[in-house]
Design an enzyme around this catalytic site. Structure first.
Site, PDB file in Angstrom:
ATOM      1  N   ILE A   1       0.833  -1.201   0.000  1.00  0.00           N
ATOM      2  CA  ILE A   1       0.000   0.000   0.000  1.00  0.00           C
ATOM      3  C   ILE A   1       0.868   1.252   0.000  1.00  0.00           C
ATOM      4  O   ILE A   1       1.969   1.263   0.546  1.00  0.00           O
ATOM      5  CB  ILE A   1      -0.975  -0.019   1.212  1.00  0.00           C
ATOM      6  CG1 ILE A   1      -1.970   1.141   1.129  1.00  0.00           C
ATOM      7  CG2 ILE A   1      -0.235  -0.071   2.520  1.00  0.00           C
ATOM      8  CD1 ILE A   1      -3.140   1.041   2.107  1.00  0.00           C
ATOM      9  N   CYS A   2       0.350   2.297  -0.638  1.00  0.00           N
ATOM     10  CA  CYS A   2       0.939   3.641  -0.626  1.00  0.00           C
ATOM     11  C   CYS A   2       2.309   3.658  -1.316  1.00  0.00           C
ATOM     12  O   CYS A   2       2.398   3.484  -2.514  1.00  0.00           O
ATOM     13  CB  CYS A   2       0.997   4.152   0.809  1.00  0.00           C
ATOM     14  SG  CYS A   2       1.244   5.919   0.977  1.00  0.00           S
ATOM     15  N   HIS A   3       3.400   3.863  -0.555  1.00  0.00           N
ATOM     16  CA  HIS A   3       4.753   3.844  -1.108  1.00  0.00           C
ATOM     17  C   HIS A   3       5.364   2.445  -1.043  1.00  0.00           C
ATOM     18  O   HIS A   3       6.463   2.225  -1.538  1.00  0.00           O
ATOM     19  CB  HIS A   3       5.657   4.818  -0.341  1.00  0.00           C
ATOM     20  CG  HIS A   3       5.355   6.263  -0.592  1.00  0.00           C
ATOM     21  ND1 HIS A   3       4.274   6.903  -0.022  1.00  0.00           N
ATOM     22  CD2 HIS A   3       5.989   7.191  -1.350  1.00  0.00           C
ATOM     23  CE1 HIS A   3       4.255   8.167  -0.415  1.00  0.00           C
ATOM     24  NE2 HIS A   3       5.274   8.366  -1.227  1.00  0.00           N
TER      25      HIS A   3
ATOM     26  N   SER B   1      -2.547  -0.909  -3.269  1.00  0.00           N
ATOM     27  CA  SER B   1      -3.533   0.094  -2.881  1.00  0.00           C
ATOM     28  C   SER B   1      -2.850   1.450  -2.762  1.00  0.00           C
ATOM     29  O   SER B   1      -1.626   1.524  -2.658  1.00  0.00           O
ATOM     30  CB  SER B   1      -4.176  -0.332  -1.553  1.00  0.00           C
ATOM     31  OG  SER B   1      -5.365   0.367  -1.320  1.00  0.00           O
TER      32      SER B   1
END
Length: 186
Positions: free
Chosen positions: A111-113, A160
């Protein structure tokens, strides 16, 4: 939802600077469904989260990365934050751990980075993924097809964008883990 994932073992690879809610949110959701989670890190003892704009709470490390094997787990979870995946992608043992999961065909959720680690491990070429918008170019340069949506599932890869997407992210993770259980029983 309790015991839906009983017997499933989840590796959460992180170090200092993980985005607090991107580790704790999925961890709590998976545990409430009966999964066993282990925080794995190159650092022993505790790692400290980042809570939006400042340092957050610490989380206990369950197992040092040097002792972790992909074969012991059913899924690898890669929380984001900027610092966490940036440090991990320069750690050859962390990159090798991600590669081992990919080689085994087991699910990897980032998720994210967190997808920065997927880039470093060379596992995104030809895959449809999502991430925090600033990681888009890195993913595309690595050969991925980037989409702007809450969750992208491509085979064993679940990605995500951000903390707001955690409910959809956790739902996708739960679905892939229960599908894997159904395949194992067949």
């Amino acid at each position: 939802m309790a015991d839906t994932l009983h017997g499933k073992k989840i590796a959460i690879l992180a170090t200092d600077g993980f985005e607090q809610v991107e580790l704790t949110g999925p961890k709590e959701t998976l545990e409430s469904a009966g999964a066993h989670t282990e925080v794995i890190s190159p650092k022993a003892g505790e790692i400290r989260g980042w809570d939006l704009k400042d340092w957050g709470r610490s989380v206990r490390v369950d197992k040092p990365l040097t002792e972790a094997k992909a074969s012991d787990y059913d899924l690898l979870l890669l929380p984001g934050g900027v610092m966490n995946p940036d440090h991990l992608r320069t750690d050859q043992k962390a990159v090798a751990f991600v590669k081992d999961f990919e080689a085994s065909g087991k699910p990897i959720a980032a998720i994210c980075h967190g997808p920065w680690l997927l880039v470093e491990a060379g596992v995104v070429k030809g895959r449809t993924v999502t991430s925090w918008p600033s990681v888009k170019t890195d993913l595309e340069n690595a050969g991925a097809h980037w989409v702007d949506q809450q969750v992208a599932v491509d085979g064993n890869l679940i990605t995500s964008r951000k903390p707001d997407d955690i409910p959809a992210f956790c739902k996708a993770v739960m679905e892939i883990l229960t599908q894997n259980r159904a395949h194992a029983a067949a």
